[in-house]
Design a protein around this motif. Structure first.
Motif, PDB file in Angstrom:
ATOM      1  N   ILE A 297       0.844  -0.913   0.182  1.00 48.15           N
ATOM      2  CA  ILE A 297       0.024  -0.308   0.027  1.00 48.15           C
ATOM      3  C   ILE A 297       0.845   1.382  -0.425  1.00 48.15           C
ATOM      4  CG2 ILE A 297      -1.952   1.530   1.105  1.00 48.15           C
ATOM      5  CD1 ILE A 297      -2.085  -0.760   2.706  1.00 48.15           C
ATOM      6  N   ILE A 298       0.652   1.969  -0.648  1.00 43.68           N
ATOM      7  CA  ILE A 298       1.501   3.450  -0.874  1.00 43.68           C
ATOM      8  C   ILE A 298       0.926   4.146  -0.127  1.00 43.68           C
ATOM      9  CG2 ILE A 298       2.630   4.501  -2.288  1.00 43.68           C
ATOM     10  CD1 ILE A 298       4.161   2.067  -1.921  1.00 43.68           C
ATOM     11  N   ARG A 299       0.865   5.146   0.452  1.00 45.02           N
ATOM     12  CA  ARG A 299      -0.236   6.380   0.678  1.00 45.02           C
ATOM     13  C   ARG A 299       0.468   7.369   1.124  1.00 45.02           C
ATOM     14  NH1 ARG A 299      -4.033   5.534   5.930  1.00 45.02           N
ATOM     15  NH2 ARG A 299      -4.934   3.983   4.704  1.00 45.02           N
ATOM     16  N   ASN A 300      -0.294   8.115   0.270  1.00 43.60           N
ATOM     17  CA  ASN A 300       0.101   9.749   0.407  1.00 43.60           C
ATOM     18  C   ASN A 300      -0.259  10.669   1.955  1.00 43.60           C
ATOM     19  OD1 ASN A 300      -0.151  12.769  -0.513  1.00 43.60           O
ATOM     20  ND2 ASN A 300       0.481  12.612  -2.073  1.00 43.60           N
ATOM     21  N   LEU A 301       1.514  10.793   2.284  1.00 39.48           N
ATOM     22  CA  LEU A 301       0.065  11.561   3.355  1.00 39.48           C
ATOM     23  C   LEU A 301      -0.052  12.939   3.286  1.00 39.48           C
ATOM     24  CD1 LEU A 301       3.286  10.248   5.266  1.00 39.48           C
ATOM     25  CD2 LEU A 301       0.993   9.783   6.266  1.00 39.48           C
ATOM     26  N   THR A 302      -0.449  13.801   2.576  1.00 41.49           N
ATOM     27  CA  THR A 302      -1.017  14.707   2.053  1.00 41.49           C
ATOM     28  C   THR A 302      -1.930  14.654   1.885  1.00 41.49           C
ATOM     29  OG1 THR A 302       1.960  16.033   1.468  1.00 41.49           O
ATOM     30  CG2 THR A 302      -0.547  16.956   1.200  1.00 41.49           C
ATOM     31  N   THR A 303      -2.205  14.204   0.801  1.00 36.29           N
ATOM     32  CA  THR A 303      -4.184  13.802   0.899  1.00 36.29           C
ATOM     33  C   THR A 303      -5.049  12.387   1.688  1.00 36.29           C
ATOM     34  OG1 THR A 303      -3.404  12.349  -1.159  1.00 36.29           O
ATOM     35  CG2 THR A 303      -3.450  14.640  -1.302  1.00 36.29           C
ATOM     36  N   GLY A 304      -3.645  11.412   1.868  1.00 35.84           N
ATOM     37  CA  GLY A 304      -4.803  10.018   2.293  1.00 35.84           C
ATOM     38  C   GLY A 304      -4.993   9.352   1.192  1.00 35.84           C
ATOM     39  N   ALA A 305      -4.806   9.613  -0.112  1.00 32.48           N
ATOM     40  CA  ALA A 305      -5.044   8.376  -0.717  1.00 32.48           C
ATOM     41  C   ALA A 305      -4.388   7.373  -0.741  1.00 32.48           C
ATOM     42  CB  ALA A 305      -4.660   9.235  -2.497  1.00 32.48           C
ATOM     43  N   ASP A 306      -4.598   6.126  -1.529  1.00 34.82           N
ATOM     44  CA  ASP A 306      -4.054   5.256  -1.336  1.00 34.82           C
ATOM     45  C   ASP A 306      -3.892   4.480  -2.862  1.00 34.82           C
ATOM     46  OD1 ASP A 306      -3.565   5.187   1.019  1.00 34.82           O
ATOM     47  OD2 ASP A 306      -5.080   3.529   1.818  1.00 34.82           O
ATOM     48  N   ILE A 307      -2.408   3.199  -2.531  1.00 30.70           N
ATOM     49  CA  ILE A 307      -2.548   2.832  -4.689  1.00 30.70           C
ATOM     50  C   ILE A 307      -2.081   1.532  -3.838  1.00 30.70           C
ATOM     51  CG2 ILE A 307      -1.038   2.604  -6.402  1.00 30.70           C
ATOM     52  CD1 ILE A 307      -1.220   5.811  -5.786  1.00 30.70           C
ATOM     53  N   THR A 308      -2.819   0.101  -4.344  1.00 28.82           N
ATOM     54  CA  THR A 308      -2.170  -1.010  -4.117  1.00 28.82           C
ATOM     55  C   THR A 308      -1.530  -1.670  -4.940  1.00 28.82           C
ATOM     56  OG1 THR A 308      -3.668  -0.801  -2.341  1.00 28.82           O
ATOM     57  CG2 THR A 308      -2.894  -3.045  -2.581  1.00 28.82           C
ATOM     58  N   ILE A 309      -0.635  -1.771  -4.970  1.00 24.97           N
ATOM     59  CA  ILE A 309       0.498  -2.831  -5.653  1.00 24.97           C
ATOM     60  C   ILE A 309      -0.188  -4.580  -5.169  1.00 24.97           C
ATOM     61  CG2 ILE A 309       2.863  -3.293  -7.105  1.00 24.97           C
ATOM     62  CD1 ILE A 309       3.553  -0.759  -6.006  1.00 24.97           C
ATOM     63  N   PRO A 310       0.084  -5.193  -5.930  1.00 31.45           N
ATOM     64  CA  PRO A 310      -0.272  -6.534  -5.295  1.00 31.45           C
ATOM     65  C   PRO A 310       1.175  -7.555  -5.599  1.00 31.45           C
ATOM     66  CG  PRO A 310      -1.416  -6.561  -8.047  1.00 31.45           C
ATOM     67  CD  PRO A 310      -0.669  -5.127  -6.978  1.00 31.45           C
TER      68      PRO A 310
ATOM     69  N   ALA B  15       3.573 -16.283 -14.007  1.00 29.72           N
ATOM     70  CA  ALA B  15       4.603 -15.988 -14.435  1.00 29.72           C
ATOM     71  C   ALA B  15       5.303 -15.025 -15.308  1.00 29.72           C
ATOM     72  CB  ALA B  15       5.895 -17.499 -14.904  1.00 29.72           C
ATOM     73  N   GLU B  16       4.000 -14.764 -15.959  1.00 26.51           N
ATOM     74  CA  GLU B  16       4.109 -12.971 -16.487  1.00 26.51           C
ATOM     75  C   GLU B  16       4.037 -12.339 -16.059  1.00 26.51           C
ATOM     76  OE1 GLU B  16       1.736 -13.484 -19.425  1.00 26.51           O
ATOM     77  OE2 GLU B  16       1.886 -15.663 -20.679  1.00 26.51           O
ATOM     78  N   LYS B  17       4.027 -12.190 -14.630  1.00 23.28           N
ATOM     79  CA  LYS B  17       3.774 -10.877 -14.022  1.00 23.28           C
ATOM     80  C   LYS B  17       5.362 -10.740 -13.395  1.00 23.28           C
ATOM     81  CE  LYS B  17      -0.992 -10.996 -13.328  1.00 23.28           C
ATOM     82  NZ  LYS B  17      -2.578 -10.986 -12.513  1.00 23.28           N
ATOM     83  N   ASP B  18       6.063 -11.537 -12.451  1.00 22.00           N
ATOM     84  CA  ASP B  18       7.175 -11.871 -11.953  1.00 22.00           C
ATOM     85  C   ASP B  18       7.843 -10.486 -12.566  1.00 22.00           C
ATOM     86  OD1 ASP B  18       6.397 -14.111 -10.778  1.00 22.00           O
ATOM     87  OD2 ASP B  18       7.852 -15.648 -11.386  1.00 22.00           O
ATOM     88  N   GLY B  19       8.744  -9.938 -12.058  1.00 23.54           N
ATOM     89  CA  GLY B  19       9.682  -8.399 -12.573  1.00 23.54           C
ATOM     90  C   GLY B  19      10.194  -8.068 -11.293  1.00 23.54           C
ATOM     91  N   ALA B  20      10.980  -7.271 -11.728  1.00 19.32           N
ATOM     92  CA  ALA B  20      11.960  -5.942 -10.989  1.00 19.32           C
ATOM     93  C   ALA B  20      10.410  -4.662 -11.509  1.00 19.32           C
ATOM     94  CB  ALA B  20      12.645  -5.867 -10.579  1.00 19.32           C
ATOM     95  N   PHE B  21      10.143  -3.773 -10.882  1.00 19.60           N
ATOM     96  CA  PHE B  21       9.795  -2.945 -11.335  1.00 19.60           C
ATOM     97  C   PHE B  21      10.086  -1.552 -10.333  1.00 19.60           C
ATOM     98  CE2 PHE B  21       6.926  -6.575 -11.712  1.00 19.60           C
ATOM     99  CZ  PHE B  21       6.586  -6.445 -13.321  1.00 19.60           C
ATOM    100  N   ALA B  22       9.554  -0.126 -11.099  1.00 17.87           N
ATOM    101  CA  ALA B  22      10.308   1.304 -10.748  1.00 17.87           C
ATOM    102  C   ALA B  22       8.513   2.147 -11.236  1.00 17.87           C
ATOM    103  CB  ALA B  22      11.057   1.864 -11.338  1.00 17.87           C
ATOM    104  N   ARG B  23       8.231   2.461  -9.343  1.00 17.01           N
ATOM    105  CA  ARG B  23       6.840   3.807  -9.690  1.00 17.01           C
ATOM    106  C   ARG B  23       7.755   5.482  -9.971  1.00 17.01           C
ATOM    107  NH1 ARG B  23       1.781   3.104  -9.559  1.00 17.01           N
ATOM    108  NH2 ARG B  23       0.627   4.301  -8.875  1.00 17.01           N
ATOM    109  N   GLN B  24       6.835   6.170 -10.875  1.00 20.85           N
ATOM    110  CA  GLN B  24       7.969   7.614 -10.646  1.00 20.85           C
ATOM    111  C   GLN B  24       6.667   7.933 -10.335  1.00 20.85           C
ATOM    112  OE1 GLN B  24       8.769   9.234 -14.410  1.00 20.85           O
ATOM    113  NE2 GLN B  24       9.983  10.909 -13.076  1.00 20.85           N
ATOM    114  N   MET B  25       6.438   8.035  -8.480  1.00 23.00           N
ATOM    115  CA  MET B  25       5.983   9.419  -7.599  1.00 23.00           C
ATOM    116  C   MET B  25       4.747  10.044  -8.000  1.00 23.00           C
ATOM    117  SD  MET B  25       5.614   6.609  -6.243  1.00 23.00           S
ATOM    118  CE  MET B  25       4.177   7.130  -5.216  1.00 23.00           C
ATOM    119  N   SER B  26       5.924  11.202  -9.093  1.00 20.39           N
ATOM    120  CA  SER B  26       4.717  12.030  -9.196  1.00 20.39           C
ATOM    121  C   SER B  26       4.130  12.166 -10.795  1.00 20.39           C
ATOM    122  CB  SER B  26       5.936  13.232  -9.832  1.00 20.39           C
ATOM    123  OG  SER B  26       6.383  12.682 -11.484  1.00 20.39           O
TER     124      SER B  26
END
Length: 992
Positions: free
Chosen positions: A238-251, A274-285
């Motif tokens: 769960i990624i939470r924006n502490l300013t807005t309180g909004a959540d993003i969930t990555i399974p 297996a097709e979902k395995d991997g390393a990922f990067a999220r740009q928060m902006s």
């Protein structure tokens, strides 16, 4: 029946503001204060401790946790300006956001009780053989997010990891993690995870008996198929924006990592698909996600550099389908589309037969190097069933083995997982192997060109009877070349901050040296000083150590070296030496040490004042001095108290300090002050109930030992002490103890006597220092301890017929020796005592696998030679040879899994006492180690040890176990745990 609350996944709770009125804790004017009572067992599990102390960066807020064994803990968050406090049940591990607007913390599950179990409340998470007090089975932590200044708390259920980007106050990651395994139990402080076998074998089997019983595969039989690889699935992040309180969930996330500024979140996914395995990067902006690498496999050890501009991680995707799939290192520049393979077994420079080891890569501080570990590839899965090779449970001890078989066994996992440091230079993709099997330890630091490497391999045998020696090398990170600095050195070497010099201490001659990296020029730094830098109080047959180096100034211009009391500054070529503390340390017997409260400051500043910690070696008073810049400056006192300072921490962006102060009678509560220790204010009161009990005070006394040397001891007396009365006295010994004059001892349980309990119940406690010579440790204990007791008897308020003594391990040995020389003690408890130095010399310390020879020749046992060279000394110092002289009731605890002192030592002495008809009692807690670890066992032992001493020193009736013993068929049936329960809840501690 206690009602169970059904908690929602996310709930918002407003924490009630706590206004602590100190006046409510003291009687009103004219009221008679209730009489204080002796400390009992029912206080032990309820006594609180303080942990997790944090200051907000702006210095306005303080957070800490209060915990105890029996009660749920709580988080306390205090506004240091207004005194307002917020509390949250079961909150631990607080952390402030950089902007000081939020406190993030973990909420642990509520503790279970025996009542819960009786009401069908589920299985208590207690250690084997223990009772309740832990979390209910399967219960999980939650996350708490407290907004400041309102104190409003948002709770997120079932969270295993809470992580904030180090320099961001916006984004928070909450990882669900994996639930506890089915049937698993939560731990409990002080308890053991499991009960070891009742009597461990002298040499544990190398392989399970089942393996030894297997038969070879029949000729031509088809081996079983290799079992399918398994990888654990991830869970929600769960990624939470502490300013807005909004959540993003990555399974299905297994790991994640922020870059320092929080602009990027990297994470790894493991999925049944297996097709979902991997390393990922999220740009928060903008929320865009980049696939760094994907495909079936494992992805792990994500690591950003300090600038947050690049990422490295491991994956075995390229060879995952093979039985053995070594990891490879992947590299990604933030903003790029995908990661590229950086290091594999095929990389030029990778030693033959080596692969990337399963350990996290690390960037150098400037991001120009990536440091990894290499190792031989892991072995393929072992054949099972009929195809498994037959093995035999046998050890071969060879006289040329560098390590004894027990030590090899203890270190087997370490050796199996051993890896070797290597570096990739990112500018030109040049891979350099640094550590190798013949130089296993190379640890690069801040410098990009040089590192120190060490190898103890040529001297592995000598550790058994001497000490650890190493060859020390200077290793060039650019090409892996080595230059030997020291051969068979007793210590290591360090690089100066600018890597221009290497410093090391030669304990054979007692001096510090510097060596210039550029040309190898070596200089003795301390030979011209008017004082020695060796440990002046060293008293064992080994070489004395030094008092250390305080640090370097900028540019490697000068370094500061400690003597016993003062600090010296000199150039790295040994010239221009001056005593920066002006000799005030030795003059006043104050130990000065440089103290840095800024973790980002790596050198000693020369443009402004520096902070010095100060300890009066005579009175044990502690405090701080300020030393101004300049050649003729003298340390100026800031604060000195007859108390112990602890845990001094400065707010990152404010002149605010937090620390603890303690004495024997003063719990180490939290205090705050300004940056100069001014306006000191106590801000916690963890155990206000202490005021209900008889406590005591500690002081230093001085006396002369039998050699005419002035010695010191700690004398602790009850607060209601009356010098016209005669008191029983408990003596506790080990070696030097007076440095603990201002240490606070909480009521507790353990292996040794609990001093507050004895003092509160009418004892005086004496803790003398002991000084030693080589060859006669038993006599040395006599020469120091007996005069200390005689000095106390001469004061008139100690009853000579009611003096007891207790010690464990080395203390136990000294007591066992002393009772063969004196009958002055009414009763003794000597735990885990060596009684026969001849047999103990060749015994094994099973915790390390080391033979005990070194201890007698070089360290604590202080004989100084093997028994064939000093036969008479070994016999003279062995109580077993003088056992017929014992006339004192003797109690010992020596457990059959003791990992330091062979428990046969207790058997030898006890059976000798039994043969002679001497009064003796021997407790063996099956499967316990050198000191008790299972808390219920600690309680059981504490009660019995106290009953022994209370009978002989307080005149209480002899307990049944002393009168009749305990038959084997009735062993362990006496339940003392009810003595530790309390019917009333103690006052709430915390704020002041």
């Amino acid at each position: 029946m206690r009602k169970r609350l059904i908690r929602q996944m996310v709930s918002v709770v407003t924490v009630m503001t706590v206004a602590v009125a100190w006046t409510a804790l003291v009687p009103s004017v004219g009221a008679q204060a209730p009489a204080k009572r002796p400390l009992g067992y029912d206080a032990v599990d309820y006594w609180r401790s303080i942990g997790g102390t944090r200051l907000s960066d702006d210095g306005q807020w303080l957070a800490y946790q209060l915990t105890s064994q029996a009660l749920d803990g709580e988080l306390v968050v205090r506004n240091l300006t207004s005194g307002q406090e917020f509390r949250h049940p079961r909150g631990t591990s607080p952390n402030f956001t950089p902007d000081s607007k939020f406190v993030l913390f973990t909420i642990v599950p509520p503790k279970t009780t025996d009542d819960d179990e009786a009401e069908g409340g589920g299985e208590a998470a207690a250690p084997a053989g223990g009772r309740g007090g832990g979390a209910a089975a399967g219960a999980r932590n939650s996350a708490g997010i407290m907004a400041l200044p309102s104190g409003t708390v948002t709770t997120v259920e079932q969270v295993s990891t809470i992580r904030l980007a180090p320099e961001s106050s916006t984004w928070l990651a909450l990882h669900k993690g994996r639930p506890p395994a089915a049937g698993g139990r939560g731990g409990r402080a002080g308890g053991a995870a499991a009960t070891p076998p009742a009597t461990p074998p002298a040499t544990p089997p190398a392989t399970p008996p089942a393996a030894a019983a297997q038969t070879p595969a029949a000729a031509g039989a088809t081996p079983p198929a290799t079992p399918e690889k398994k990888k654990d699935p991830g869970s929600d992040l769960i990624i939470r924006n502490l300013t807005t309180g909004a959540d993003i969930t990555i399974p299905e996330v297994t790991e994640f990592q922020w870059n320092k500024g929080g602009a990027w979140l990297a994470y790894a996914v493991s999925s049944p698909d297996a097709e979902k395995d991997g390393a990922f990067a999220r740009q928060m902006s903008d929320g865009t996600v980049r696939t760094l690498h994907s495909g079936r496999g494992r992805y792990k050890s994500l690591s950003f550099d300090d600038a947050g501009a690049q990422l490295a991680f491991l994956s075995d995707q390229a060879e995952y389908e093979k039985p053995v799939s070594p990891f490879r290192v992947y590299h990604w520049q933030t903003g790029g589309n995908a990661a590229t393979e950086l290091i594999s077994a095929a990389t030029q420079g990778m030693p033959e037969g080596m692969v990337v080891h399963d350990s996290a890569p690390q960037f150098s501080e400037d991001g120009r190097q990536l440091r990894i570990n290499t190792a031989p590839p892991p072995p393929p899965p072992a054949p099972t069933g009929a195809a498994a090779p037959r093995t035999f449970n046998v050890d071969l001890w060879h006289y040329q083995d560098s390590q004894l078989q027990p030590m090899q066994r203890v270190r087997a996992t370490q050796e199996r997982n051993r890896s070797y440091r290597a570096v990739m230079h990112l500018s030109n993709k040049r891979f350099v192997q640094l550590a190798t099997p013949d130089l296993p330890s190379v640890n690069p630091g801040r410098d990009l060109n040089w590192a120190i490497g060490t190898s103890s391999l040529p001297y592995e045998q000598e550790i058994s009877w001497d000490r650890t020696y190493s060859d020390v090398f200077l290793v060039d990170l650019r090409n892996g070349q080595r230059r030997r600095l020291l051969e068979k050195a007793g210590g290591g070497a360090t690089l100066s901050p600018g890597a221009e010099y290497i410093t090391f201490y030669d304990d054979m001659i007692g001096h510090w040296f510097s060596q210039r990296v550029s040309d190898g020029t070596r200089v003795n730094l301390t030979e011209r000083l008017p004082v020695r830098v060796v440990n002046e109080t060293h008293d064992s047959p080994s070489q004395p150590g030094s008092y250390g180096i305080a640090g370097w100034t900028d540019g490697d211009r000068t370094l500061w070296i400690n003597d016993r009391y003062d600090i010296w500054e000199m150039r790295p070529d040994g010239t221009n030496a001056r005593m920066v503390t002006g000799g005030e340390g030795r003059k006043q017997e104050i130990v000065f040490r440089y103290r840095n409260l800024d973790p980002e400051q790596r050198t000693i500043p020369t443009s402004g004042p520096v902070l010095l910690s100060a300890t009066n070696d005579r009175t044990k008073a502690q405090g701080f001095y300020r030393l101004a810049a300049g050649a003729n400056a003298t340390p100026q006192p800031i604060v000195m108290l007859d108390k112990a300072f602890g845990g001094v921490t400065k707010a990152k962006n404010a002149e605010r300090l937090v620390f603890t102060l303690s004495r024997y009678e003063e719990f180490p509560n939290l205090w705050v002050s300004d940056g100069n220790f001014g306006n000191m204010q106590k801000v916690s009161d963890a155990n206000p109930e202490q005021a209900e009990y008889v406590w005591g005070t500690s002081e230093l006394i001085e006396y002369f030992n039998n050699d005419g040397v002035k010695m010191r001891a700690i004398l602790t007396k009850p607060e209601n002490f009356d010098p016209t009365k005669q008191y029983p006295m408990m003596v506790y010994i080990y070696e030097d103890l007076t440095q603990g004059l201002h240490s606070y001892s909480s009521p507790g349980v353990g292996t040794s006597v609990i001093i507050p309990r004895y003092v509160s119940n009418g004892y005086i406690v004496l803790r003398p220092d002991i000084t030693y010579t080589t060859g006669f440790p038993g006599e040395d204990s006599e020469k120091n301890v007996i005069p200390a007791v005689q000095y106390m008897l001469a004061q008139g308020y100690v009853d000579p017929k009611r003096v007891g003594i207790q010690g464990h391990s080395w203390g136990g040995y000294q007591i066992t020796h002393m009772i063969t020389r004196t009958d002055m003690f009414a009763a003794v408890q000597a735990g885990a005592s060596v009684t026969n130095m001849v047999s103990a010399y060749g015994g094994i310390r099973w915790g390390t696998g080391m033979v005990r020879q070194f201890q007698y020749e070089k360290t604590q046992s202080r004989i100084g030679a093997p028994p064939w060279d000093k036969t008479l000394e070994f016999i003279e110092n062995s109580p077993i040879f003088w056992v017929e002289k014992v006339n004192t009731p003797y109690l010992t605890i020596h457990n059959d899994a003791d990992d330091a002192v062979p428990w046969y030592q207790a058997i030898e002495f006890f059976t000798a006492l039994r043969r002679l008809g001497k009064e003796a009692y021997f407790f063996n807690y099956n499967g316990e180690f050198h000191g008790l670890r299972n808390r219920d066992n600690m309680k059981h032992w504490t009660v019995h040890q106290d009953e022994f001493f209370d009978h002989y020193l307080l005149g209480k009736p002899k307990p049944e176990w002393m009168e009749k013993g305990v038959p084997f068929l009735e062993r362990g049936t006496r339940d003392v745990l009810g003595m530790f329960k309390r019917t009333t809840t103690p006052p709430t501690g915390g704020g002041q």
